[in-house]
Enzyme design. Structure first.
Site, PDB file in Angstrom:
ATOM      1  N   SER A   1      33.826  20.698  41.008  1.00 43.62           N
ATOM      2  CA  SER A   1      33.548  21.268  42.321  1.00 43.62           C
ATOM      3  C   SER A   1      33.618  22.773  42.207  1.00 43.62           C
ATOM      4  O   SER A   1      34.234  23.304  41.285  1.00 43.62           O
ATOM      5  CB  SER A   1      34.606  20.766  43.300  1.00 43.62           C
ATOM      6  OG  SER A   1      34.669  21.612  44.418  1.00 43.62           O
TER       7      SER A   1
ATOM      8  N   TYR B   1      43.744  19.164  45.248  1.00 45.89           N
ATOM      9  CA  TYR B   1      42.356  18.994  44.791  1.00 45.89           C
ATOM     10  C   TYR B   1      41.905  20.224  44.014  1.00 45.89           C
ATOM     11  O   TYR B   1      41.421  20.132  42.887  1.00 45.89           O
ATOM     12  CB  TYR B   1      41.455  18.749  46.011  1.00 45.89           C
ATOM     13  CG  TYR B   1      39.988  18.576  45.683  1.00 45.89           C
ATOM     14  CD1 TYR B   1      39.533  17.406  45.080  1.00 45.89           C
ATOM     15  CD2 TYR B   1      39.055  19.571  45.984  1.00 45.89           C
ATOM     16  CE1 TYR B   1      38.186  17.240  44.779  1.00 45.89           C
ATOM     17  CE2 TYR B   1      37.708  19.406  45.698  1.00 45.89           C
ATOM     18  CZ  TYR B   1      37.276  18.243  45.091  1.00 45.89           C
ATOM     19  OH  TYR B   1      35.945  18.074  44.796  1.00 45.89           O
TER      20      TYR B   1
END
Length: 316
Positions: free
Chosen positions: A181, A194
């Site tokens: 990401s 995350y």
């Protein structure tokens, strides 16, 4: 003079038509080439049942790759298998192999590596696209949740890559792709575990890239803002926000990428051996540069965004 007028008016439309034609042919040739480039290649997809994973499976299957599809449950893997094999030509495509893979159980990686290597004896392309998300304030995330996210987003992919590496090194060829990401390079509030796991994975695969280049192995990272559901959801009237700028930046950071677009990028990354691909709108890209060049400004914008979101949220 009148004679000269008509051709000059026609020049631009003609140029546009010719350019469009050339672009179309170029794309067709690329697609044809890309099909032949992954033909017969052994390709592992670590999460083949997710939206982008399934799109990848369809693309690579059609292009004639020997797929090893991984997922956490049999039923989803088998239904994907059925959808791939029902309408495909067995002379043009290979029936995929299925392997159960659960990155939250890192101790099982050794067995998974053995099972994957058993399929064809080697792997050409490893696509690590498994991912777990969590959105929560730091103080409400337990150590157990932290560890679980680190297992799925970092320890799992890194140990699988380590397990498959020796065979790639001895064959002096291979391609490892981390579908990461943009949060592997940019920390966004309320995503602490995350973002931490994605930063860890990014750093690991960056180190790996430099270490294995001499063995002819390519390591790529494909970073997206986040993956949308297959169809964009209907627009909802936004609640009035306090700060227009931070609101706009937040909405831009949340612009996702469709699974089919991501799958195409992954196929292109395999074909062209690109080392880093960032799929993001201009604002997240600018945020990435600000993080390096002018961090205090980015920190201030993100903090202001947090204040606004806290103000805007109804108190429970």
């Amino acid at each position: 003079n009148m004679n000269m007028g008509l051709p000059s008016v026609m020049v631009l439309p003609l140029l546009i038509v010719v350019a469009a034609g050339v672009y179309y042919i170029y794309n067709e040739v690329l697609q044809f080439m890309s099909k032949s480039l992954v033909r017969n290649k052994v390709v592992v997809i670590t999460d083949a049942v997710s939206g982008a994973g399934a799109e990848c499976a369809h693309l690579f299957h059609k292009a004639g790759a020997r797929l090893i599809l991984c997922g956490t449950t049999w039923d989803k893997l088998e239904s994907l298998y059925d959808s791939l094999t029902t309408d495909s030509d067995p002379r043009e495509t290979f029936a995929p192999k299925l392997v159960i893979l659960d990155f939250s159980d890192v101790d099982s990686m050794e067995d998974v590596v053995a099972e994957v290597m058993e399929c064809y004896g080697y792997v050409d392309v490893l696509i690590c696209n498994s991912s777990m998300k969590l959105k929560a304030p730091v103080q409400s995330v337990s150590l157990e949740q932290d560890r679980n996210i680190m297992d799925i987003n970092y320890f799992g992919p890194s140990s699988l890559a380590k397990g498959i590496l020796p065979a790639m090194m001895s064959r002096r060829s291979g391609h490892v792709i981390l579908v990461n990401s943009i949060q592997g390079r940019l920390a966004i509030p309320f995503r602490s575990s995350y973002a931490a796991s994605k930063h860890a994975a990014q750093a690991f695969f960056d180190c790996l890239r430099a270490e294995v280049e001499e063995y002819g192995i390519v390591v790529s990272t494909v970073s997206h803002t986040f993956i949308n559901a297959s169809e964009p959801p209907p627009a909802v009237e936004p609640a009035p926000k306090q700060n227009i700028l931070t609101d706009y930046i937040a909405s831009q950071l949340n612009h996702g990428v469709r699974p089919s677009v991501l799958a195409n990028e992954i196929l292109e990354t395999v074909n062209r051996k690109r080392k880093e691909v960032v799929l993001a709108h201009p604002i997240p890209r600018v945020a990435l540069y600000l993080r390096s060049l002018f961090p205090p400004f980015l920190f201030a914008v993100l903090a202001a965004g947090v204040k606004d979101s806290v103000l805007a949220e109804p108190t429970q």
